[in-house]
Design a protein around this motif. Sequence first.
Motif, PDB file in Angstrom:
ATOM      1  N   ALA A  29      21.233  14.583   7.501  1.00 46.86           N
ATOM      2  CA  ALA A  29      20.607  13.981   6.321  1.00 46.86           C
ATOM      3  C   ALA A  29      19.826  12.727   6.700  1.00 46.86           C
ATOM      4  O   ALA A  29      18.745  12.468   6.165  1.00 46.86           O
ATOM      5  N   HIS A  30      20.370  11.947   7.652  1.00 47.94           N
ATOM      6  CA  HIS A  30      19.698  10.728   8.090  1.00 47.94           C
ATOM      7  C   HIS A  30      18.351  11.036   8.742  1.00 47.94           C
ATOM      8  O   HIS A  30      17.340  10.372   8.467  1.00 47.94           O
ATOM      9  N   LEU A  31      18.319  12.038   9.593  1.00 55.92           N
ATOM     10  CA  LEU A  31      17.079  12.408  10.263  1.00 55.92           C
ATOM     11  C   LEU A  31      16.049  12.930   9.259  1.00 55.92           C
ATOM     12  O   LEU A  31      14.869  12.571   9.321  1.00 55.92           O
ATOM     13  N   LEU A  32      16.488  13.754   8.325  1.00 58.40           N
ATOM     14  CA  LEU A  32      15.578  14.284   7.314  1.00 58.40           C
ATOM     15  C   LEU A  32      15.021  13.159   6.453  1.00 58.40           C
ATOM     16  O   LEU A  32      13.845  13.164   6.071  1.00 58.40           O
ATOM     17  N   ASP A  33      15.874  12.195   6.141  1.00 55.34           N
ATOM     18  CA  ASP A  33      15.436  11.048   5.343  1.00 55.34           C
ATOM     19  C   ASP A  33      14.377  10.249   6.086  1.00 55.34           C
ATOM     20  O   ASP A  33      13.370   9.818   5.514  1.00 55.34           O
ATOM     21  N   ASN A  34      14.597  10.042   7.382  1.00 54.81           N
ATOM     22  CA  ASN A  34      13.607   9.327   8.198  1.00 54.81           C
ATOM     23  C   ASN A  34      12.287  10.082   8.243  1.00 54.81           C
ATOM     24  O   ASN A  34      11.208   9.480   8.193  1.00 54.81           O
ATOM     25  N   THR A  35      12.372  11.407   8.349  1.00 49.16           N
ATOM     26  CA  THR A  35      11.163  12.224   8.387  1.00 49.16           C
ATOM     27  C   THR A  35      10.380  12.094   7.090  1.00 49.16           C
ATOM     28  O   THR A  35       9.142  11.957   7.090  1.00 49.16           O
ATOM     29  N   GLU A  36      11.092  12.102   5.968  1.00 51.10           N
ATOM     30  CA  GLU A  36      10.423  11.961   4.674  1.00 51.10           C
ATOM     31  C   GLU A  36       9.761  10.602   4.541  1.00 51.10           C
ATOM     32  O   GLU A  36       8.651  10.485   4.012  1.00 51.10           O
ATOM     33  N   ARG A  37      10.432   9.559   5.035  1.00 54.30           N
ATOM     34  CA  ARG A  37       9.839   8.223   4.985  1.00 54.30           C
ATOM     35  C   ARG A  37       8.574   8.153   5.825  1.00 54.30           C
ATOM     36  O   ARG A  37       7.578   7.533   5.425  1.00 54.30           O
ATOM     37  N   LEU A  38       8.604   8.780   6.984  1.00 53.27           N
ATOM     38  CA  LEU A  38       7.416   8.807   7.831  1.00 53.27           C
ATOM     39  C   LEU A  38       6.261   9.535   7.152  1.00 53.27           C
ATOM     40  O   LEU A  38       5.109   9.112   7.230  1.00 53.27           O
ATOM     41  N   GLU A  39       6.586  10.630   6.486  1.00 48.72           N
ATOM     42  CA  GLU A  39       5.547  11.378   5.783  1.00 48.72           C
ATOM     43  C   GLU A  39       4.950  10.551   4.650  1.00 48.72           C
ATOM     44  O   GLU A  39       3.737  10.557   4.437  1.00 48.72           O
ATOM     45  N   ARG A  40       5.805   9.821   3.914  1.00 49.53           N
ATOM     46  CA  ARG A  40       5.298   8.968   2.837  1.00 49.53           C
ATOM     47  C   ARG A  40       4.405   7.860   3.398  1.00 49.53           C
ATOM     48  O   ARG A  40       3.362   7.529   2.836  1.00 49.53           O
ATOM     49  N   SER A  41       4.851   7.268   4.514  1.00 48.09           N
ATOM     50  CA  SER A  41       4.051   6.208   5.147  1.00 48.09           C
ATOM     51  C   SER A  41       2.707   6.748   5.597  1.00 48.09           C
ATOM     52  O   SER A  41       1.677   6.084   5.458  1.00 48.09           O
ATOM     53  N   SER A  42       2.706   7.968   6.139  1.00 51.52           N
ATOM     54  CA  SER A  42       1.465   8.589   6.590  1.00 51.52           C
ATOM     55  C   SER A  42       0.512   8.804   5.422  1.00 51.52           C
ATOM     56  O   SER A  42      -0.688   8.540   5.528  1.00 51.52           O
ATOM     57  N   ARG A  43       1.077   9.247   4.283  1.00 58.15           N
ATOM     58  CA  ARG A  43       0.237   9.460   3.100  1.00 58.15           C
ATOM     59  C   ARG A  43      -0.347   8.144   2.597  1.00 58.15           C
ATOM     60  O   ARG A  43      -1.510   8.084   2.184  1.00 58.15           O
ATOM     61  N   ARG A  44       0.472   7.082   2.638  1.00 59.30           N
ATOM     62  CA  ARG A  44      -0.034   5.771   2.203  1.00 59.30           C
ATOM     63  C   ARG A  44      -1.149   5.280   3.114  1.00 59.30           C
ATOM     64  O   ARG A  44      -2.142   4.699   2.664  1.00 59.30           O
ATOM     65  N   LEU A  45      -0.992   5.511   4.415  1.00 60.41           N
ATOM     66  CA  LEU A  45      -2.038   5.117   5.361  1.00 60.41           C
ATOM     67  C   LEU A  45      -3.335   5.871   5.092  1.00 60.41           C
ATOM     68  O   LEU A  45      -4.436   5.302   5.141  1.00 60.41           O
ATOM     69  N   GLU A  46      -3.216   7.166   4.812  1.00 65.01           N
ATOM     70  CA  GLU A  46      -4.397   7.963   4.514  1.00 65.01           C
ATOM     71  C   GLU A  46      -5.081   7.461   3.250  1.00 65.01           C
ATOM     72  O   GLU A  46      -6.308   7.361   3.187  1.00 65.01           O
ATOM     73  N   THR A  47      -4.261   7.114   2.225  1.00 70.19           N
ATOM     74  CA  THR A  47      -4.826   6.574   0.984  1.00 70.19           C
ATOM     75  C   THR A  47      -5.524   5.245   1.242  1.00 70.19           C
ATOM     76  O   THR A  47      -6.630   5.000   0.739  1.00 70.19           O
ATOM     77  N   GLY A  48      -4.888   4.385   2.038  1.00 76.87           N
ATOM     78  CA  GLY A  48      -5.487   3.093   2.369  1.00 76.87           C
ATOM     79  C   GLY A  48      -6.795   3.247   3.120  1.00 76.87           C
ATOM     80  O   GLY A  48      -7.770   2.520   2.861  1.00 76.87           O
ATOM     81  N   TYR A  49      -6.823   4.207   4.041  1.00 71.90           N
ATOM     82  CA  TYR A  49      -8.046   4.460   4.798  1.00 71.90           C
ATOM     83  C   TYR A  49      -9.167   4.924   3.866  1.00 71.90           C
ATOM     84  O   TYR A  49     -10.309   4.473   3.982  1.00 71.90           O
ATOM     85  N   GLN A  50      -8.827   5.820   2.929  1.00 73.20           N
ATOM     86  CA  GLN A  50      -9.828   6.327   1.994  1.00 73.20           C
ATOM     87  C   GLN A  50     -10.384   5.204   1.124  1.00 73.20           C
ATOM     88  O   GLN A  50     -11.590   5.132   0.867  1.00 73.20           O
ATOM     89  N   ILE A  51      -9.493   4.305   0.674  1.00 70.62           N
ATOM     90  CA  ILE A  51      -9.945   3.172  -0.138  1.00 70.62           C
ATOM     91  C   ILE A  51     -10.880   2.275   0.674  1.00 70.62           C
ATOM     92  O   ILE A  51     -11.901   1.802   0.172  1.00 70.62           O
ATOM     93  N   ALA A  52     -10.533   2.057   1.954  1.00 70.20           N
ATOM     94  CA  ALA A  52     -11.380   1.223   2.816  1.00 70.20           C
ATOM     95  C   ALA A  52     -12.760   1.850   2.990  1.00 70.20           C
ATOM     96  O   ALA A  52     -13.787   1.152   2.946  1.00 70.20           O
ATOM     97  N   VAL A  53     -12.805   3.167   3.172  1.00 70.68           N
ATOM     98  CA  VAL A  53     -14.083   3.861   3.331  1.00 70.68           C
ATOM     99  C   VAL A  53     -14.914   3.733   2.060  1.00 70.68           C
ATOM    100  O   VAL A  53     -16.125   3.442   2.100  1.00 70.68           O
ATOM    101  N   GLU A  54     -14.271   3.950   0.903  1.00 71.31           N
ATOM    102  CA  GLU A  54     -14.987   3.852  -0.368  1.00 71.31           C
ATOM    103  C   GLU A  54     -15.492   2.429  -0.602  1.00 71.31           C
ATOM    104  O   GLU A  54     -16.603   2.231  -1.092  1.00 71.31           O
ATOM    105  N   THR A  55     -14.675   1.430  -0.239  1.00 69.41           N
ATOM    106  CA  THR A  55     -15.086   0.036  -0.396  1.00 69.41           C
ATOM    107  C   THR A  55     -16.290  -0.274   0.477  1.00 69.41           C
ATOM    108  O   THR A  55     -17.233  -0.968   0.059  1.00 69.41           O
ATOM    109  N   GLU A  56     -16.285   0.247   1.693  1.00 65.30           N
ATOM    110  CA  GLU A  56     -17.418   0.046   2.598  1.00 65.30           C
ATOM    111  C   GLU A  56     -18.684   0.666   2.022  1.00 65.30           C
ATOM    112  O   GLU A  56     -19.766   0.077   2.081  1.00 65.30           O
ATOM    113  N   GLN A  57     -18.557   1.874   1.451  1.00 63.00           N
ATOM    114  CA  GLN A  57     -19.715   2.542   0.860  1.00 63.00           C
ATOM    115  C   GLN A  57     -20.275   1.736  -0.303  1.00 63.00           C
ATOM    116  O   GLN A  57     -21.495   1.586  -0.442  1.00 63.00           O
ATOM    117  N   ILE A  58     -19.366   1.188  -1.150  1.00 59.69           N
ATOM    118  CA  ILE A  58     -19.816   0.372  -2.277  1.00 59.69           C
ATOM    119  C   ILE A  58     -20.534  -0.871  -1.766  1.00 59.69           C
ATOM    120  O   ILE A  58     -21.584  -1.268  -2.295  1.00 59.69           O
TER     121      ILE A  58
END
Length: 199
Positions: A116-145
């Motif tokens: 359960a601990h390993l699966l929990d860590n994996t889920e946290r990593l996946e959430r962090s990865s999604r947040r990074l992708e969202t942050g990157y997209q916002i940065a790209v959109e901000t640059e375009q604006i």
Amino acid sequence: MSSDFEAYEQEFGTLTAEITNKIGRIPKLGGEDKTQLVLNVDKQLEEVRELLEQMDLEVREIPIQSRAMYNSRLKSYKQEVEKLEKDFKRSRIAYSDEVRNELLGDDGGSSESQRAHLLDNTERLERSSRRLETGYQIAVETEQIGQEILSNLHTDREKIQRSRERLRETDANLGKSSRVLSGMLRSHKVQAPRMSDSS
């Protein structure tokens, strides 16, 4: 120029095929093998990004009547690389059943809490990865604006400069007209007494 672009296309196809194959293998590995393969894919993705930059430069040199077709192809390649990068991020935190069992010690010696601990860590990593992708997209959109705002400011500045030039031309024309009128008035004043004397 188009032949250079097509040569880059062939190199792009070869590289992306290799990367796709390696991304599929990453979840099946563990330890040092996985680390080495991840580093290798990361390096190849950097080469692909540099290749896209070269292709972009080539498109700018292509005659304008043919440029739209190459721009469309380049756009599809960029989208393909974006997908590869997302797949790569997911593969780095993913494990096949075999590797997961090995990491968990699925030979009867591992506990459910460890699993359960390993699966929990994996889920946290996946959430962090999604947040990074969202942050990157916002940065790209901000640059375009920001680029759009700079472009608009540049256009406004040109309009202001043209307006100033027209004002200067108008002032110059008014000055010339004033001088002509002044000359005509002086001439009229000189001629008026002469006409009265002759009468």
